[in-house]
Design a protein around this motif. Sequence first.
Motif, short mmCIF file in Angstrom:
data_model
loop_
_atom_site.label_atom_id
_atom_site.label_comp_id
_atom_site.label_asym_id
_atom_site.label_seq_id
_atom_site.Cartn_x
_atom_site.Cartn_y
_atom_site.Cartn_z
N ALA A 202 0.82 -1.21 0.00
CA ALA A 202 0.00 0.00 0.00
C ALA A 202 0.85 1.26 0.00
CB ALA A 202 -0.94 0.00 1.21
N ALA A 203 2.08 1.18 0.53
CA ALA A 203 2.96 2.35 0.55
C ALA A 203 3.68 2.45 -0.79
CB ALA A 203 3.98 2.22 1.69
N PRO A 204 3.53 3.55 -1.52
CA PRO A 204 4.20 3.65 -2.84
C PRO A 204 5.71 3.60 -2.75
CG PRO A 204 2.47 5.32 -2.61
CD PRO A 204 2.65 4.71 -1.25
N ALA A 205 6.29 4.11 -1.65
CA ALA A 205 7.75 4.15 -1.55
C ALA A 205 8.36 2.77 -1.42
CB ALA A 205 8.17 5.01 -0.35
N SER A 206 7.57 1.74 -1.05
CA SER A 206 8.10 0.40 -0.83
C SER A 206 7.85 -0.54 -2.00
CB SER A 206 7.48 -0.21 0.44
OG SER A 206 7.70 0.60 1.56
N ARG A 207 7.16 -0.09 -3.03
CA ARG A 207 6.78 -1.02 -4.10
C ARG A 207 7.98 -1.49 -4.90
NH1 ARG A 207 1.58 2.60 -5.88
NH2 ARG A 207 0.35 2.17 -4.00
N LEU A 208 8.93 -0.61 -5.15
CA LEU A 208 10.10 -1.03 -5.92
C LEU A 208 10.88 -2.11 -5.19
CD1 LEU A 208 11.96 -0.64 -8.34
CD2 LEU A 208 13.09 1.20 -7.09
N GLN A 209 11.11 -1.95 -3.89
CA GLN A 209 11.83 -2.95 -3.12
C GLN A 209 11.05 -4.26 -3.06
OE1 GLN A 209 11.15 0.08 -2.26
NE2 GLN A 209 13.01 1.19 -1.78
N LEU A 210 9.72 -4.16 -2.92
CA LEU A 210 8.91 -5.38 -2.86
C LEU A 210 8.94 -6.11 -4.20
CD1 LEU A 210 5.86 -4.01 -0.86
CD2 LEU A 210 7.67 -5.47 -0.01
N LEU A 211 8.97 -5.38 -5.30
CA LEU A 211 9.05 -6.04 -6.61
C LEU A 211 10.38 -6.75 -6.79
CD1 LEU A 211 7.33 -3.57 -9.08
CD2 LEU A 211 6.54 -5.79 -8.33
N VAL A 212 11.46 -6.17 -6.27
CA VAL A 212 12.76 -6.86 -6.33
C VAL A 212 12.71 -8.16 -5.55
CG1 VAL A 212 15.19 -6.66 -5.71
CG2 VAL A 212 14.02 -4.71 -6.69
N LEU A 213 12.09 -8.13 -4.36
CA LEU A 213 11.94 -9.35 -3.57
C LEU A 213 11.07 -10.37 -4.30
CD1 LEU A 213 12.23 -10.98 -0.94
CD2 LEU A 213 10.29 -9.71 -0.02
N LEU A 214 9.96 -9.93 -4.86
CA LEU A 214 9.09 -10.86 -5.58
C LEU A 214 9.78 -11.42 -6.83
CD1 LEU A 214 5.63 -9.06 -5.39
CD2 LEU A 214 6.35 -11.12 -4.17
N ASP A 215 10.64 -10.64 -7.44
CA ASP A 215 11.37 -11.15 -8.60
C ASP A 215 12.30 -12.29 -8.20
OD1 ASP A 215 12.20 -11.16 -11.28
OD2 ASP A 215 13.95 -9.96 -10.80
N CYS A 216 12.99 -12.14 -7.07
CA CYS A 216 13.83 -13.24 -6.58
C CYS A 216 12.97 -14.44 -6.17
CB CYS A 216 14.67 -12.76 -5.40
SG CYS A 216 15.82 -11.43 -5.79
N PHE A 217 11.81 -14.17 -5.58
CA PHE A 217 10.94 -15.26 -5.12
C PHE A 217 10.38 -16.05 -6.30
CE2 PHE A 217 6.45 -16.32 -3.84
CZ PHE A 217 6.79 -17.45 -3.11
N THR A 218 9.93 -15.36 -7.32
CA THR A 218 9.35 -16.06 -8.47
C THR A 218 10.39 -16.68 -9.38
OG1 THR A 218 9.29 -13.93 -9.64
CG2 THR A 218 7.29 -14.64 -8.48
N SER A 219 11.67 -16.26 -9.27
CA SER A 219 12.71 -16.85 -10.10
C SER A 219 13.18 -18.19 -9.59
CB SER A 219 13.91 -15.89 -10.20
OG SER A 219 13.54 -14.67 -10.79
N ASP A 220 12.84 -18.54 -8.36
CA ASP A 220 13.25 -19.83 -7.81
C ASP A 220 12.50 -20.96 -8.51
OD1 ASP A 220 13.29 -22.13 -5.70
OD2 ASP A 220 14.79 -20.69 -5.02
N PRO A 221 13.18 -22.07 -8.85
CA PRO A 221 12.48 -23.17 -9.53
C PRO A 221 11.35 -23.79 -8.71
CG PRO A 221 14.86 -23.39 -9.78
CD PRO A 221 14.63 -22.30 -8.78
#
Length: 873
Positions: A202-221
Motif C-alpha cells: 500500500a505504501a508507494p515508496a516500498s513497491r520497488l523494493q517489494l518487486l525486487v523481492l518478488l522477482d527473486c521469489f518467483t525466479s526460484d524453480p
Amino acid sequence: MSMTSLSNQLRLALEDPADKFSREQVLNSVDEFVVECVSSEAPEVQLFRVEEELQIVYNDVVDHTSLGHTEVFLSVLHHLRPLLPSTSIISTWFDLVLRPALREPRLSTTSVTHAKELIIFAAENEDPRYPEKVHEFRRRLMDHLLDAYNEGSGDDILEWAKLDQRQRDKRQLWKSNLEDVLVKFGLRCPVALMTQVEAAFAAPASRLQLLVLLDCFTSDPEFQSHAADFLRHPLMNNLLNSLLLDNSSTICTIGLTMLVKLLPIFAVKSCEELKIFLPRLFVILARIICWEELSSSVLPPTVLVDDDDGRSGSGKQAEEYERLAALELRPELRWERLELRLTTSSAPPSDAYFSSLYYLFPCNLLRFVRGPAAYLRDRDYESPYVVSWEDALDEDNIRSKSEPLLRSRVVNPRLIWRDWLKELTEPDPWANHSVSQIATECVMLNIRNIALGSRTSFIETTDATPSLQTVGLPSIVMTPEDISGVPTPHPGHIGLPPVKTRVSLQDMITTSVALKSNLEVDIEHPGMPWSALLFPPGTSSPTKASIKLLPPESVGGDEGTQLPSHVAEAISSLQHEVLLLRTELNFELWRSRENVRHIGRLHQDHVLSKNAEADRQALHNKLRQYKSRVQSLEQELREHKEQSSSAKNKYADWNTELQKKLREFREEKKAWVSEAAALRTAEKEARALFAAQGKLLADAAKAVFELQTQQKENQHKIDRLHDYERQIEQHVRMQTLWDADFQKFNARGEEIEFIKSRYKQMEMLLESHSKARDKLEDEARAYRRQNQALEAKLALAQKRCEVSRRIPEAEIAAIVREKSELAAANARLREDNAELKDEMDEMRAALEGLKAQLSGQRGLIYETRQRTGTIAQ
C-alpha cells in the motif's frame, strides 16, 4: 545428560573454539539432551532451564568479537531447534546472535546457514499461545529488508559514501541474507509471505523494493508449485494495479519482467484463473506500448517549464498531460500512485511481454487490438478511472504502436484453429506443455530469432569449408520504429550477417561459477571505475569532495554536509541502471535455465525417436533378409531335387571329372605356392614404404603443432589490441560528454553571476526602503508630539474659559478665534497622522513581500549568496 554437564561442556568448547573434537562432543551431548527432553514427561521445565543456562553462558563466556564463539553458539542453537519455541528465538536470540551473524562477512557458510534456518523456523512455526509475536516478527523481517534496500539511496547517499568497504560489505551481506531468508520462507509458507508483501504494497515508496523481492521469489524453480496460490492471492491484484496505474518506469520495467516469467507458469499451473486477468493484462500491454507519450506527460509541471521564459516545454506534452490529469482514479480503488521521479527514463520493454500474450492468447490479443474499448466492455472489465474506456484509451495510437510488433512476429497457428471465444472456453489448453517449452516458443515467435536460428544451422552446415573465416560482428537490433512503414518481413529474406560471434562457453561457465561461489576473484584488465569519473583524483571519498563545495560555516559539522548535485544525480542514475541491469540479468538467467530444460527435453525426444527409427529400420532389414533367405532356400530345394534325379546319370561322369579336378587342383596348388612367394616379397616392400610414409607424417604433425603453438602465443596480443581499441572509443565518448558538461557548467556560472547582481540590487532597494521607513516613523513621532502639545493648549484654553466667563466680549471673541484655529490645526494634524500611518502600513507590506521573496530562494543560488556575503565580511 544433565544440565550441569552440558553447560560445562559448552563452556569448555567456548574456551577453545578451534578444537573440533570438543565442539563435536558438545553437539553430540546436545542431541542426546534433545532426545531425552522429547521423551520426558515435563519437557517445558527442562526447556526453561536450558534457556536460562544458555543465557547465562552467553552473558558470561561468549565474546561478541570472536567468530569461533559465534559459530559454536549457533551450532548449539541449531541442534536445539526441535526444543526451542519460536517465541524464544524471536524474543531472545534474534537480536543477540542471529542478526549479528547475518551481518558478519567473515562467518563460515555453515554458521550463516544455521542462522538462516533458525530464523525461518521461527517465522514459519506459530506458537498457539502467542500468535501475534510470529506475525510481528514477519513484519520486522520485511521492514528490515526494506530498510536494507533503501540504504545507499535518496537521503542516505552521503551516509553510504562515508562508510568504508568493510561496512558496505556488512550491509550488502545483511541485505542478501535477509532476501535469501524471506525467499526460503516464502517457498515454505507462500501465503504468509504474500500476505506480508500485500500489506506493505500500500505504501508507494516500498513497491520497488517489494518487486525486487518478488522477482527473486518467483525466479526460484520451486515457485512453480505455488503459482496457483500466487494467482489467487490479492497480491496479484496489487501487482497488476501497479503496472496499470503507477507512473514509475522502473516499477513497470521490473514488474513487466516478472510478469513475463510468470505467464508461462500460470498458463501451465492455473490457466483458468489466468483467463480472468486477460483484460487487465491487455490494458497493461496497451499502456506499455504507448509509454513514450505517457512518460513525458506524467511528469509534474515543474519538469516541463523552460528555464528561460518559464513557459511550457512543448504544447503537445502539455495537452497530453492535461488529458491524463483528468483521468482520476475511482475512490473505491484506494490506490496511491507512485509518480515518476527521474526526469529522463526509458520506456519499459514490451517485446517479450507481447510475445508471451501473442503465444498464449493470440485470438483475444487481436480482438483487443481491433477494438480495445469494445473488448473490455464485452469482458465486463470496469475502468479504474472515473471516465469510461472510450475516453481513457487512444485506440488509434494503440493500433499504430502494435502494428510493428505484429509485423515482427510469425503467424500463430492458433489464430487459424480457433476464435477468441473458443480460446476462453477451452479447458486447460497448456496442461500438456512445460514451462520451458512455452518460454522458448514465445521467443521463437519473433522473426529475427527464427532468422538467427536459420543462420546458425546454415553456418554449422558450411563450417567445414576451409575458406570460411569467423569474424565477430555486433548484433543488429530492430526497433519498432525501424520496422514500421516497411513490408512484412519473411524469415528467408532478412538480411543478416553470414557469420556469427565466437564466445567460449567454458570461460562463461567458469566465470559464473567463480562469482557465485563467494570466492576471491582477481579481475584482469579492469576498466576505470565510475567513482573516478565523478570525483577528482585528489579526493579520497565523496564526502570530502562534497565538503569542499559547501559554504564555510557548514564545513565544521557533519549535519550540514551534503553531496553535490551532479554527484547525487549520477549516483541515483547509476543505482537506477544497476537495478534494471540486475533485473534483466535475473530474467536472462531464468530464460537460459528454461531454455536448457527445453533443450534437454528436445534432446531426449530426439534420442527416443532416433532409437525407435533405428529399431524399425533394423526390423525392416531383418525382414528383407529373411525373405531373401526363403527365396534362396526354395531355389536350393528345387536345384537339389533336379540334382538328385540326375545324380545317378552323372555318377560315372562325376568320377572322371573328379580325377580331372584332382589333377587341376595339384596344378593350382603349385601356382598358389609361387604366387605366395611373390606376395611375401611385395609385403616386405610395402612395409618399408609404410615406414617411410610414417616418418613423413610425424614430421608434418610436428610442423602443424608448432604452427598451432605460435598461433596461441600471438592470440592474446590480438585480443589485447581489440581491448585497447574499445577503451579508446570509450575514452573518446567520455571526452565528448565531458565537453558538453563543461559548456553547461560555464552557462550556469554566467547565470549565477547575473543572479548575484540582482541580489545586490535587491539589497540596495531593501536598504533604501528601510531608511525611508525610519524617516517616516520619525516624522510620525514628531507629529504625535505636536498633537499632544496642541491638545494640552486646548485644555488650558478651556480652563481659562471657565475661569473668565465674565470677561469682556472682545476677549471672548479672541478666545473663540484662537479655539477655532486650534481645532482646525488639530484636524489637519490628525489627517496627516492618518496618511502617515497608511504609508507606514504600505511600507511594511512591501518590506514583508521582499523578505518573503528573499527567504524563498534556496539551493545553489542561496549557498552562493551566503558564500559571497561571508567573503565580503
